[in-house]
Design an enzyme around this catalytic site. Sequence first.
Site, PDB file in Angstrom:
ATOM      1  N   LYS A  32      -1.893   6.611 -10.595  1.00  0.00           N
ATOM      2  CA  LYS A  32      -1.507   7.041  -9.244  1.00  0.00           C
ATOM      3  C   LYS A  32      -0.547   8.241  -9.220  1.00  0.00           C
ATOM      4  O   LYS A  32      -0.675   9.124  -8.383  1.00  0.00           O
ATOM      5  CB  LYS A  32      -0.878   5.873  -8.478  1.00  0.00           C
ATOM      6  CG  LYS A  32      -1.867   4.804  -8.021  1.00  0.00           C
ATOM      7  CD  LYS A  32      -1.140   3.769  -7.183  1.00  0.00           C
ATOM      8  CE  LYS A  32      -2.037   2.721  -6.624  1.00  0.00           C
ATOM      9  NZ  LYS A  32      -1.344   1.832  -5.671  1.00  0.00           N
ATOM     10  N   ASP A  86      -1.263   3.398   0.969  1.00  0.00           N
ATOM     11  CA  ASP A  86      -0.519   2.148   0.736  1.00  0.00           C
ATOM     12  C   ASP A  86       0.509   1.872   1.843  1.00  0.00           C
ATOM     13  O   ASP A  86       0.682   0.728   2.264  1.00  0.00           O
ATOM     14  CB  ASP A  86       0.186   2.188  -0.630  1.00  0.00           C
ATOM     15  CG  ASP A  86      -0.769   1.873  -1.772  1.00  0.00           C
ATOM     16  OD1 ASP A  86      -1.802   1.213  -1.529  1.00  0.00           O
ATOM     17  OD2 ASP A  86      -0.496   2.299  -2.910  1.00  0.00           O
TER      18      ASP A  86
END
Length: 276
Positions: A69, A106
């Site tokens: 990520k 997220d």
Amino acid sequence: MNAGYPKAAVLGWPVKHSLSPRLHGYWLHRYGIGGSYESLAVEPAELEKTLRHLPQAGFRGVNLTIPHKEKALAFMQAVDTPAQRIGAVNMVVVGEDGRLEGRNTDAYGFSQSLQEAGVSVRGGAAAVIGAGGAARAAIVALQDMGVSEIRLVNRTRERAEELKAALGGSLPVFDWAAREDALKDAGLLVNATSLGMQGQPPLDLALDNLPQTAPVTDIVYRPLETDLLRRAKQHGHPTVDGLGMLLHQARPAFAAFFGRDPDVTGDLRRHLLEAP
Ligand code: NAP
């Protein structure tokens, strides 16, 4: 290029644990979309090459999981604001011209999950335990939801200090030894550590200082009811499990890859909980 049969994937190392293929596969089936969503084990040294090859390989986009990520940011031609603030990319969209755009959903997933559960956190203080990637996303979401003070507690204090410096705003840092002090008068408690997850010890945090009306949410979703959530329920707190965040962060990805904003339903939750 990426026209025609829509193709997407999750890239991770390891990637076997990822629920994303099951999740996107469910939606593809439900909406009768002829497309595919696979999981690709990509070791860190291969990440750049794999990402650069996505347009040629016909991918509409990919999701990224551990450990890609943060590293992926460097290989994007464009990065959206949430990904810049969070310092990580959890999805990559392949443009018509082959350019790679990094996004992060997220924080969106976290706030949608709270909203779905009817948790209102405007004003007041929230206590966030943890200072990793998940905590960062939760903090960005809470800032955007108008929480006026976000108290940070992390075992490694320096990591919390780094987060405070990177994100700005009212983010007082508490020592791990004084973690229960962060709960006084708080309107929300978030566990954003991996404690409580299957195979990990539970989060050792007494809830006596937390006002009974304050909701408690856990970012961990395996098990769905962590020791923290079980104790919170016993104390009378409203609780929100970590599955909602996982489901809602995937919605914008599915929409970008397959052209439809999918629904989060009880049936989908059950389908994921039945995963081996
Ligand atoms: P990470 O970057 O590795 O951070 C882990 C965090 O847990 C750090 O704050 C770490 O503290 C803390 N921690 C780990 N072991 C500890 C211990 N024994 N005692 C005290 N603190 C401890 O991981 P992450 O990416 O933020 O993920 C954290 C959790 O969130 C994972 O369980 C992950 O599955 C879950 N998650 C859920 C979603 C969702 O959609 N629901 C999304 C993302 C992540 P130190 O800094 O001191 O090491």
